[in-house]
Motif scaffolding. Structure first.
Motif, PDB file in Angstrom:
ATOM      1  N   SER A 229       0.742  -1.037   0.022  1.00 16.78           N
ATOM      2  CA  SER A 229      -0.023   0.173  -0.039  1.00 16.78           C
ATOM      3  C   SER A 229       0.890   1.366   0.001  1.00 16.78           C
ATOM      4  CB  SER A 229      -0.913   0.064   1.001  1.00 16.78           C
ATOM      5  OG  SER A 229      -0.204   0.383   2.467  1.00 16.78           O
ATOM      6  N   ASP A 230       0.296   2.382  -0.040  1.00 14.17           N
ATOM      7  CA  ASP A 230       1.016   3.746  -0.074  1.00 14.17           C
ATOM      8  C   ASP A 230       0.721   4.120   1.242  1.00 14.17           C
ATOM      9  OD1 ASP A 230       2.388   5.784  -1.625  1.00 14.17           O
ATOM     10  OD2 ASP A 230       0.536   6.908  -1.285  1.00 14.17           O
ATOM     11  N   THR A 231       0.709   3.576   2.230  1.00 13.66           N
ATOM     12  CA  THR A 231       0.718   4.234   3.881  1.00 13.66           C
ATOM     13  C   THR A 231       2.024   5.129   3.828  1.00 13.66           C
ATOM     14  OG1 THR A 231       0.140   2.029   4.730  1.00 13.66           O
ATOM     15  CG2 THR A 231       0.771   3.739   6.017  1.00 13.66           C
ATOM     16  N   THR A 232       1.679   6.277   4.538  1.00 13.25           N
ATOM     17  CA  THR A 232       2.810   7.175   4.624  1.00 13.25           C
ATOM     18  C   THR A 232       3.471   6.794   5.568  1.00 13.25           C
ATOM     19  OG1 THR A 232       1.163   9.241   4.020  1.00 13.25           O
ATOM     20  CG2 THR A 232       3.062   9.657   5.416  1.00 13.25           C
ATOM     21  N   PRO A 233       5.071   6.756   5.580  1.00 10.75           N
ATOM     22  CA  PRO A 233       5.870   6.198   6.582  1.00 10.75           C
ATOM     23  C   PRO A 233       6.068   7.243   7.619  1.00 10.75           C
ATOM     24  CG  PRO A 233       7.166   7.318   4.543  1.00 10.75           C
ATOM     25  CD  PRO A 233       5.440   7.234   4.444  1.00 10.75           C
ATOM     26  N   THR A 234       5.435   6.716   8.839  1.00 12.31           N
ATOM     27  CA  THR A 234       5.450   7.740   9.924  1.00 12.31           C
ATOM     28  C   THR A 234       6.129   7.156  11.348  1.00 12.31           C
ATOM     29  OG1 THR A 234       3.288   7.251  10.408  1.00 12.31           O
ATOM     30  CG2 THR A 234       3.626   9.417   9.109  1.00 12.31           C
ATOM     31  N   SER A 235       6.268   5.763  11.106  1.00 12.44           N
ATOM     32  CA  SER A 235       6.831   4.794  12.304  1.00 12.44           C
ATOM     33  C   SER A 235       7.508   3.981  11.877  1.00 12.44           C
ATOM     34  CB  SER A 235       5.503   4.243  12.873  1.00 12.44           C
ATOM     35  OG  SER A 235       4.727   3.224  12.297  1.00 12.44           O
ATOM     36  N   ASN A 236       8.090   3.176  12.710  1.00 11.52           N
ATOM     37  CA  ASN A 236       9.110   1.939  12.563  1.00 11.52           C
ATOM     38  C   ASN A 236       8.384   1.041  11.566  1.00 11.52           C
ATOM     39  OD1 ASN A 236      11.796   0.841  13.248  1.00 11.52           O
ATOM     40  ND2 ASN A 236      10.656  -0.954  13.966  1.00 11.52           N
ATOM     41  N   ALA A 237       7.149   0.771  11.730  1.00 14.59           N
ATOM     42  CA  ALA A 237       6.504  -0.287  11.192  1.00 14.59           C
ATOM     43  C   ALA A 237       6.115  -0.002   9.764  1.00 14.59           C
ATOM     44  CB  ALA A 237       5.105  -0.557  11.632  1.00 14.59           C
ATOM     45  N   THR A 238       6.052   1.496   9.423  1.00 14.58           N
ATOM     46  CA  THR A 238       5.503   2.009   8.002  1.00 14.58           C
ATOM     47  C   THR A 238       6.743   2.520   7.434  1.00 14.58           C
ATOM     48  OG1 THR A 238       5.015   4.239   9.067  1.00 14.58           O
ATOM     49  CG2 THR A 238       3.298   2.395   8.809  1.00 14.58           C
ATOM     50  N   ASN A 239       8.076   2.640   7.981  1.00 11.42           N
ATOM     51  CA  ASN A 239       9.341   3.103   7.334  1.00 11.42           C
ATOM     52  C   ASN A 239       9.807   1.959   6.591  1.00 11.42           C
ATOM     53  OD1 ASN A 239       9.008   5.114   8.497  1.00 11.42           O
ATOM     54  ND2 ASN A 239      10.519   5.127  10.060  1.00 11.42           N
ATOM     55  N   PHE A 240      10.732   2.248   5.407  1.00 15.77           N
ATOM     56  CA  PHE A 240      11.213   1.506   4.341  1.00 15.77           C
ATOM     57  C   PHE A 240      12.544   0.970   4.891  1.00 15.77           C
ATOM     58  CE2 PHE A 240       8.258   4.339   2.511  1.00 15.77           C
ATOM     59  CZ  PHE A 240       7.678   3.338   1.478  1.00 15.77           C
ATOM     60  N   PRO A 241      12.505  -0.420   5.049  1.00 15.62           N
ATOM     61  CA  PRO A 241      13.789  -1.170   5.520  1.00 15.62           C
ATOM     62  C   PRO A 241      15.124  -0.926   4.497  1.00 15.62           C
ATOM     63  CG  PRO A 241      11.867  -2.649   5.567  1.00 15.62           C
ATOM     64  CD  PRO A 241      11.835  -1.462   4.778  1.00 15.62           C
ATOM     65  N   ALA A 242      16.125  -0.437   4.836  1.00 15.91           N
ATOM     66  CA  ALA A 242      17.111  -0.070   4.022  1.00 15.91           C
ATOM     67  C   ALA A 242      18.156  -1.469   4.014  1.00 15.91           C
ATOM     68  CB  ALA A 242      17.912   1.169   4.677  1.00 15.91           C
ATOM     69  N   ARG A 243      18.593  -1.694   3.001  1.00 15.91           N
ATOM     70  CA  ARG A 243      19.565  -2.809   2.778  1.00 15.91           C
ATOM     71  C   ARG A 243      20.628  -2.394   1.698  1.00 15.91           C
ATOM     72  NH1 ARG A 243      16.748  -3.747   6.700  1.00 15.91           N
ATOM     73  NH2 ARG A 243      15.771  -5.904   6.947  1.00 15.91           N
ATOM     74  N   ASN A 244      21.695  -2.928   1.787  1.00 15.06           N
ATOM     75  CA  ASN A 244      22.740  -2.766   0.649  1.00 15.06           C
ATOM     76  C   ASN A 244      22.241  -3.592  -0.500  1.00 15.06           C
ATOM     77  OD1 ASN A 244      24.597  -1.047   1.704  1.00 15.06           O
ATOM     78  ND2 ASN A 244      25.752  -2.416   2.754  1.00 15.06           N
ATOM     79  N   CYS A 245      22.491  -3.111  -1.759  1.00 19.20           N
ATOM     80  CA  CYS A 245      22.018  -3.641  -2.853  1.00 19.20           C
ATOM     81  C   CYS A 245      22.540  -5.205  -3.184  1.00 19.20           C
ATOM     82  CB  CYS A 245      22.223  -2.851  -3.945  1.00 19.20           C
ATOM     83  SG  CYS A 245      21.370  -1.332  -4.053  1.00 19.20           S
ATOM     84  N   SER A 246      21.766  -6.306  -3.216  1.00 18.42           N
ATOM     85  CA  SER A 246      22.280  -7.832  -3.251  1.00 18.42           C
ATOM     86  C   SER A 246      23.280  -7.862  -4.387  1.00 18.42           C
ATOM     87  CB  SER A 246      20.884  -8.469  -3.074  1.00 18.42           C
ATOM     88  OG  SER A 246      20.306  -8.331  -4.291  1.00 18.42           O
TER      89      SER A 246
END
Length: 399
Positions: A229-246
């Motif tokens: 979904s397009d939930t606005t990222p405002t919390s730990n649960a809704t933020n985007f998990p960063a990773r190094n590119c595989s």
């Protein structure tokens, strides 16, 4: 003798002929006048229809950038094609821009059946029309499979050609309005590479073993159900998990832009690698078309009532890996939810299957059955994209 004169006086035979002879001229003049009035009425209606058609035609040509400068010749050609030149002579046609509208004036003469009956010379008729050709604005996102399987059978080469042609086609229909068409690009495999320029954004969530300075730009699926979904990222649960590119090969996204050189360069920079997660590519296409974080340069219908938002999703394979699973059916379920959310947001969704992939799912994902395309060979990707580009061009220019 008296009786003879009385009979002559009382004899009315031949009076009708005399009366008819006397009345014939005005009767004929009335008939000619009625015929001329009818001809004027018919040609007046025909000229008005011709001028209306000319105004619409010229307005459309102005709107799509095919006509600039003197508009008279284009307007006259349409009018001449819609009148009877043997009846309406001395045709004069002018066309001018009147603010956002095109105004066309036309006039001509009809030779009367009897001169000087209804006027001192030829009968003149005229007509005027004004038209505005409203065109849609287009925000389009190309969500493109950059997985390892795209390296086979010439698929990536064909995709680059097809995407570049589409970009060039849409550039051509937006020449008179720089912001008429904007395009974004989302290359995907199991991740999306948003680019390290975003490393300090609050909507990112770093794991304990990764810092902003060492991050290479990729993100993985958000926590469920926000992953689709397009939930606005405002919390730990809704933020985007960063990773190094595989794989280290995935091209970065390009948010909506009308920088045509940047768009073609982005397509040229794509490289195939990694496994397939259609969900993450599609949901980032959704993010790109909405004004809330993480990307905020999308236009809204409130700002642009004539805006059309479109995603073209292309993949050549089945879902194979997401954040939680390598089971295709489980990942497919997430993709279908993402498709539903895209369409619920009023976004038109094209889906393109190249050789392989879940045809049934992609057909269901498309906004309409006719918006699903299947290319059985890599070479068919080019005409498929040409067809879609044509449909988008007509959509923009036909409101």
């Amino acid at each position: 003798m008296w009786n003879f004169f009385r009979q002559f006086r009382d004899d009315h035979r031949g009076a009708i002929a005399v009366a008819f002879a006397v009345a014939l001229y005005p009767i004929m003049m009335m008939i000619c006048a009625a015929v001329d009035l009818s001809r004027v009425s018919q040609q007046d209606a025909r000229l008005q229809a011709a001028v209306d058609a000319a105004a619409l035609s010229v307005a459309r040509q102005v709107a799509d950038g095919r006509l600039t400068g003197d508009l008279n010749a284009a307007a006259r050609a349409v009018v001449e094609g819609n009148i009877n030149p043997s009846i309406l002579t001395g045709l004069a046609v002018t066309a001018v821009l009147d603010g956002p509208a095109v105004r066309v004036n036309g006039s001509g003469q009809i030779k009367p059946m009897v001169a000087n009956l209804l006027s001192d010379g030829n009968l003149t008729i005229s007509a005027t029309a004004s038209a505005i050709w409203r065109t849609k604005k287009i925000d389009l996102v190309l969500v493109l499979d950059n997985t390892g399987s795209m390296a086979s059978a010439n698929k990536m080469t064909a995709l680059k050609t097809a995407a570049t042609n589409l970009i060039n086609t849409l550039q051509a229909v937006s020449t008179n309005r720089p912001d008429a068409v904007r395009i974004g690009i989302v290359p995907f495999d199991t991740q999306v590479n948003v680019g390290t320029a975003y490393r300090n954004e609050t909507w990112l969530r770093y794991p304990s073993n990764l810092t902003a300075s060492s991050w290479t730009g990729c993100v993985i699926d958000r926590d469920q159900s926000h992953d689709v979904s397009d939930t606005t990222p405002t919390s730990n649960a809704t933020n985007f998990p960063a990773r190094n590119c595989s794989t280290g090969k995935l091209a970065t996204i390009l948010p909506l832009t009308n920088d045509w050189t940047a768009l073609t360069n982005k397509v040229a920079a794509m490289n195939p690698s990694g496994n397939t997660n259609v969900t993450i590519g599609l949901v980032w296409g959704l993010h790109m078309l909405t004004p809330s974080l993480p990307l905020t340069n999308a236009r809204t219908l409130a700002q642009e009532p004539d805006l059309e938002r479109i995603i073209i999703l292309l993949t050549d394979g089945d879902n194979t890996q997401n954040r939680w699973s390598t089971t295709g059916s489980e990942i497919d379920a997430r993709t279908e939810l993402a498709c539903a959310n895209v369409k619920a947001n009023g976004i038109r969704l094209y889906t393109v299957r190249v050789v392989d992939g879940d045809a049934a799912m992609l057909r269901r994902c498309a906004s309409e059955t006719t918006m699903y395309h299947s290319a059985s060979t890599a070479e068919q990707v080019v005409p498929v994209f040409q067809q879609i580009a044509g449909e988008i061009s007509r959509l923009r220019l036909s409101q």
